[in-house]
Design an enzyme around this catalytic site. Structure first.
Site, PDB file in Angstrom:
ATOM      1  N   ARG A  60       0.828  -1.215   0.000  1.00 47.98           N
ATOM      2  CA  ARG A  60       0.000   0.000   0.000  1.00 47.98           C
ATOM      3  C   ARG A  60       0.858   1.260   0.000  1.00 47.98           C
ATOM      4  NH1 ARG A  60      -3.351  -0.932   4.980  1.00 47.98           N
ATOM      5  NH2 ARG A  60      -2.535  -3.030   5.014  1.00 47.98           N
ATOM      6  N   GLU A  97       1.293  -5.702  13.277  1.00 49.29           N
ATOM      7  CA  GLU A  97       0.040  -5.848  14.021  1.00 49.29           C
ATOM      8  C   GLU A  97      -0.586  -7.233  13.861  1.00 49.29           C
ATOM      9  OE1 GLU A  97      -3.214  -3.081  13.294  1.00 49.29           O
ATOM     10  OE2 GLU A  97      -4.060  -3.518  15.263  1.00 49.29           O
TER      11      GLU A  97
HETATM   12  O1  LIG Z   1       2.953  -0.458  12.004  1.00 46.57           O
HETATM   13  P1  LIG Z   1       2.825  -1.908  11.662  1.00 46.57           P
HETATM   14  O2  LIG Z   1       2.158  -2.722  12.756  1.00 46.57           O
HETATM   15  O3  LIG Z   1       4.149  -2.487  11.252  1.00 46.57           O
HETATM   16  O4  LIG Z   1       1.829  -2.043  10.426  1.00 46.57           O
HETATM   17  C1  LIG Z   1       1.850  -1.186   9.323  1.00 46.57           C
HETATM   18  C2  LIG Z   1       1.999  -1.928   8.031  1.00 46.57           C
HETATM   19  O5  LIG Z   1       0.926  -2.875   7.859  1.00 46.57           O
HETATM   20  C3  LIG Z   1       0.367  -2.716   6.553  1.00 46.57           C
HETATM   21  O6  LIG Z   1       1.019  -3.503   5.593  1.00 46.57           O
HETATM   22  P2  LIG Z   1       0.653  -5.009   5.197  1.00 46.57           P
HETATM   23  O7  LIG Z   1       1.828  -5.853   5.580  1.00 46.57           O
HETATM   24  O8  LIG Z   1      -0.684  -5.375   5.720  1.00 46.57           O
HETATM   25  O9  LIG Z   1       0.734  -5.069   3.642  1.00 46.57           O
HETATM   26  P3  LIG Z   1       0.041  -4.356   2.383  1.00 46.57           P
HETATM   27  O10 LIG Z   1       0.532  -2.940   2.366  1.00 46.57           O
HETATM   28  O11 LIG Z   1       0.595  -5.178   1.284  1.00 46.57           O
HETATM   29  O12 LIG Z   1      -1.465  -4.450   2.501  1.00 46.57           O
HETATM   30  C4  LIG Z   1       0.588  -1.255   6.250  1.00 46.57           C
HETATM   31  O13 LIG Z   1       0.533  -1.000   4.855  1.00 46.57           O
HETATM   32  C5  LIG Z   1       1.938  -0.988   6.860  1.00 46.57           C
HETATM   33  O14 LIG Z   1       2.999  -1.267   5.958  1.00 46.57           O
HETATM   34  N1  LIG Z   2      -5.313  -1.758  11.619  1.00 45.59           N
HETATM   35  C1  LIG Z   2      -4.730  -1.639  10.419  1.00 45.59           C
HETATM   36  N2  LIG Z   2      -5.420  -1.164   9.351  1.00 45.59           N
HETATM   37  C2  LIG Z   2      -4.818  -1.051   8.149  1.00 45.59           C
HETATM   38  N3  LIG Z   2      -3.542  -1.350   7.932  1.00 45.59           N
HETATM   39  C3  LIG Z   2      -2.827  -1.808   8.965  1.00 45.59           C
HETATM   40  N4  LIG Z   2      -1.535  -2.199   9.048  1.00 45.59           N
HETATM   41  C4  LIG Z   2      -1.314  -2.576  10.304  1.00 45.59           C
HETATM   42  N5  LIG Z   2      -2.404  -2.453  11.058  1.00 45.59           N
HETATM   43  C5  LIG Z   2      -3.366  -1.979  10.234  1.00 45.59           C
END
Ligand SMILES: O=P(O)(O)OC[C@H]1O[C@H](OP(=O)(O)OP(=O)(O)O)[C@H](O)[C@@H]1O
Ligand SMILES: Nc1ncnc2[nH]cnc12
Length: 172
Positions: A60, A97
């Protein structure tokens, strides 16, 4: 343009796993004014800082960081999930998370002369951004800022990062 960006972020309970309140940014991306406003706000404080490259986190983060790099007249570096980059990489394992993963950058993505702005969509526990910061430091480049679209404050991700570097547009 005065837009309430929170209006374009939806709360989805129990996604991707039970107990997580997921922030869905797709309605914001879907609206041209909200999308443009978000990018403009995310880069505003970094316009006169000599950013040479924007690093965006898979996946993202790419959606926000590529237009930010274009607008800042900077190069773009993908910080990718493991196994996607074809040449020599630096790698960091991390937990976040709702999962754990590895992030990688190409070892030649940055030079020590580079000034880097790191961009992602969400700051939650901070595990992801912390791993990306470690990768940038391994390359010897200077990290001058970290810009997030939104922060989920109760998860205290900010404690894993240098507060002086962080810019966040929307807080929950
Ligand atoms: O602060 P944190 O607990 O580390 O979480 C934040 C991360 O989680 C999500 O990525 P995700 O791995 O879900 O992948 P995506 O972007 O491919 O959906 C978001 O885009 C951040 O990169
Ligand atoms: N609660 C949340 N919503 C969307 N993206 C996330 N990445 C980590 N935690 C998330």
């Amino acid at each position: 343009m005065n837009i309430d960006l929170k209006k374009y972020i939806l709360d989805v309970p129990n996604f991707p796993i039970h107990g997580i309140g997921f922030k869905d940014i797709t309605p914001l991306l879907n609206n041209k004014d909200a999308f443009k406003t978000a990018i403009n706000l995310m880069i505003k404080d970094f316009k006169d800082k000599g950013v040479t490259k924007v690093a965006g986190i898979d996946s993202r983060g790419f959606i926000l960081s590529a237009p930010a790099a274009y607008a800042l007249n900077a190069g773009f570096v993908p910080v990718r999930k493991k196994g996607k980059l074809p040449r020599s990489t630096y790698c960091e394992k991390f937990a976040y998370e709702y999962d754990e993963a590895h992030l990688e950058i190409h070892t030649d993505a940055f030079s020590p002369a580079d000034k880097i702005l790191l961009i992602d969509d969400v700051l939650a526990t901070g595990g992801t951004a912390e791993a990306a910061v470690k990768l940038i430091k391994k390359s010897g480049a200077e990290l001058i800022g970290i810009s997030f679209l939104l922060e989920i404050s109760f998860l205290k991700g900010i404690d894993k990062l240098d507060k002086n570097l962080i810019k966040t547009i929307i807080r929950y």
